[in-house]
Design an enzyme around this catalytic site. Structure first.
Site, mmCIF file in Angstrom:
data_model
loop_
_atom_site.group_PDB
_atom_site.id
_atom_site.type_symbol
_atom_site.label_atom_id
_atom_site.label_comp_id
_atom_site.label_asym_id
_atom_site.label_seq_id
_atom_site.Cartn_x
_atom_site.Cartn_y
_atom_site.Cartn_z
ATOM 1 C CG ASP A 125 -4.305 -13.318 23.583
ATOM 2 O OD1 ASP A 125 -5.543 -13.074 23.917
ATOM 3 O OD2 ASP A 125 -4.162 -13.135 22.250
ATOM 4 C CG HIS A 132 -10.463 -13.699 15.189
ATOM 5 N ND1 HIS A 132 -9.953 -12.442 14.583
ATOM 6 C CD2 HIS A 132 -9.492 -14.233 15.935
ATOM 7 C CE1 HIS A 132 -8.917 -12.294 14.690
ATOM 8 N NE2 HIS A 132 -8.347 -13.425 15.453
ATOM 9 C CD GLU A 198 -5.770 -10.171 17.633
ATOM 10 O OE1 GLU A 198 -5.546 -10.809 16.676
ATOM 11 O OE2 GLU A 198 -5.828 -10.838 18.738
ATOM 12 C CD GLU A 200 -7.895 -11.086 22.952
ATOM 13 O OE1 GLU A 200 -7.601 -11.535 23.746
ATOM 14 O OE2 GLU A 200 -6.972 -10.996 21.954
ATOM 15 C CG ASP A 230 -3.394 -9.467 21.656
ATOM 16 O OD1 ASP A 230 -2.431 -9.240 21.513
ATOM 17 O OD2 ASP A 230 -3.726 -10.668 20.732
ATOM 18 N NE ARG A 234 -3.824 -8.816 12.973
ATOM 19 C CZ ARG A 234 -4.458 -9.521 13.991
ATOM 20 N NH1 ARG A 234 -3.809 -10.696 14.125
ATOM 21 N NH2 ARG A 234 -5.432 -9.054 14.292
ATOM 22 C CD GLN A 237 -0.027 -13.227 14.400
ATOM 23 O OE1 GLN A 237 -0.386 -11.848 14.474
ATOM 24 N NE2 GLN A 237 -0.705 -14.237 14.690
ATOM 25 C CE LYS A 250 -1.494 -11.777 18.179
ATOM 26 N NZ LYS A 250 -2.782 -11.536 18.222
ATOM 27 C CB THR A 254 -1.978 -6.856 26.229
ATOM 28 O OG1 THR A 254 -0.986 -7.789 25.354
ATOM 29 C CG2 THR A 254 -3.230 -7.390 26.246
ATOM 30 C CD GLU A 360 -11.972 -10.930 12.545
ATOM 31 O OE1 GLU A 360 -12.929 -11.797 12.402
ATOM 32 O OE2 GLU A 360 -11.537 -10.546 13.542
#
Length: 418
Positions: A125, A132, A198, A200, A230, A234, A237, A250, A254, A360
């Site tokens: 990834d 971003h 996320e 992607e 993904d 948070r 992380q 992560k 996925t 975001e």
């Protein structure tokens, strides 16, 4: 390029994701047949196992579609990829001579269950969307230090878990992990409280390599693309990522869309990467238009309530193309395998409605989103369903990916409870 007309009437509708111009590859099953390879055309699926058994498709001396994944075709290389696409186009085009042979091999999409379209060899990834990266960096390091010093020179990435890649429609259990809040001296083992998505794209490697390859060689090695979500914890992380980056945050799952849209189908929609303010080194320089103009959107549907589109953006917003990511991945001599999956990194645009993650969109939880049903979100709640969709738009047609969905389930019982 205009719409290529098919004798499959639904493939000529302007709103279908799967016109003759597309012909994406997937794996499906029905109550009468076990999982097998199929090609989407309008609201139908061409049974590739049956087509090969009956001699309608005959590309090589050995069967390619007696197994429920597309890796076997990938291993044949671009010449066979092209031969198959040409043969499918001939068989399904308006006025095709072999319509009577092909029509009995079509299965309604409504009767099918979709499965993983490939065996994922490895998963990497990337963090290659500038908007971003700038947004996230600004949140955590301030605007003056938003991008790390290396960001404008190389596509940053990490090696993920191929075992965590699942097909669209798979439910996602909220993960457990170590969480450390600023007002506590030590971490606690709890279910994730800031679970995120996320937006992607995923590039699928169709040719292996044993050493460094050029950007052009990397571009030729890409078989096709999928939508990719993904899922990201948070808060896990934030505690774990220093100094080696994402790990368990992560690793939950996925999700990818069930249809592989081939690179050949996307050729008319090529576009260039953004202007470079710092020149790339020769081995990563753009050699032509390497991105694609693919409109993308994400909707969030709380359990039992209406959906809200929470973002709209475009794959052309990426700073690095999949070919540049693949070329960079190979520079150390790292072998690349057929079936490797490369996540693009979160795709965000310049404005708030174009942001590709809740991190975001809610600006780290400080600006809750109000949904169409009246409820608010900073991060995902149990029962929420996320749906990714995307398509490239031609003259009276679209080359689409279908959807990539996942529903958040509550965390499993505490694994270490006694």
């Amino acid at each position: 390029m205009p719409l290529q007309r098919s004798w499959v009437a639904s493939a000529n509708n302007a709103d279908t994701d799967f016109p003759l111009n597309n012909l994406p590859y997937g794996v499906f099953s029905t109550p009468d047949h076990e999982a097998r390879c199929g090609v989407a055309i309008g609201d139908m699926i061409l049974d590739m196992a049956a087509a090969e058994e009956q001699g309608v498709i005959d590309l090589t001396d050995e069967p390619l579609f007696d197994i429920p994944f597309w890796n076997e075709l990938m291993e044949q290389g671009p010449a066979v990829w092209t031969a198959l696409r040409n043969r499918l186009t001939t068989l399904l085009a308006d006025g095709a001579a072999d319509r009577a042979l092909v029509e009995p091999l079509l299965v309604p999409v409504s009767d099918a269950t979709l499965h993983m379209p490939l065996v994922v060899s490895e998963f990497t990834d990337f963090y290659a969307g500038r908007h971003h990266a700038t947004n996230v960096g600004t949140m955590f390091r301030g605007a003056e230090n938003a991008l790390p010093p290396n960001w404008l020179h190389i596509p940053i990435g990490y090696n993920g878990r191929a075992s965590s890649v699942v097909v669209s429609g798979t439910d996602i259990s909220r993960p457990w992990g170590q969480l450390k809040s600023p007002d506590h001296d030590s971490p606690a083992f709890l279910p994730c409280r800031r679970f995120d998505m996320e937006l992607e794209m995923g590039a699928i490697v169709g040719m292996s390599s044993d050493g460094p390859i050029s950007v052009d060689e990397a571009d030729a090695a890409i078989f096709g693309y999928v939508l990719l979500n993904d899922w990201s914890a948070r808060d896990i992380q934030a505690w774990e990522y220093q100094p080696l980056g994402p790990f368990q945050a992560k690793a939950t799952a996925t999700s990818i869309s069930p249809w592989i849209v081939t690179k050949a189908a996307l050729e008319p929609f090529r576009t260039s990467t953004p202007d470079r303010e710092v020149a790339l080194l020769d081995h990563l320089k753009d050699t032509g238009p390497m991105l694609y103009d693919i409109s993308l959107d994400v909707s969030l549907t709380p359990d039992g309530k209406q959906a809200t589109t929470i973002t709209r953006t475009n794959y052309s917003e990426m700073y690095y193309s999949a070919a540049q990511q693949l070329a960079h991945h190979s520079t150390s001599g790292c072998p690349m395998n057929v079936g490797d999956l490369l996540g693009s990194g979160t795709i965000s645009g310049a404005t708030k409605p174009e942001r590709g993650s809740l991190l975001e969109l809610s600006w780290g939880g400080k600006e809750p989103l109000t949904l169409a049903c009246g409820s608010t979100r900073t991060f995902l709640e149990d029962g929420d369903t996320l749906t990714l969709a995307g398509a490239a738009h031609g003259d009276g047609f679209r080359v689409g990916f279908g959807t990539c969905t996942g529903t958040i389930l509550p965390a499993l019982p505490e694994p270490y409870a006694r």
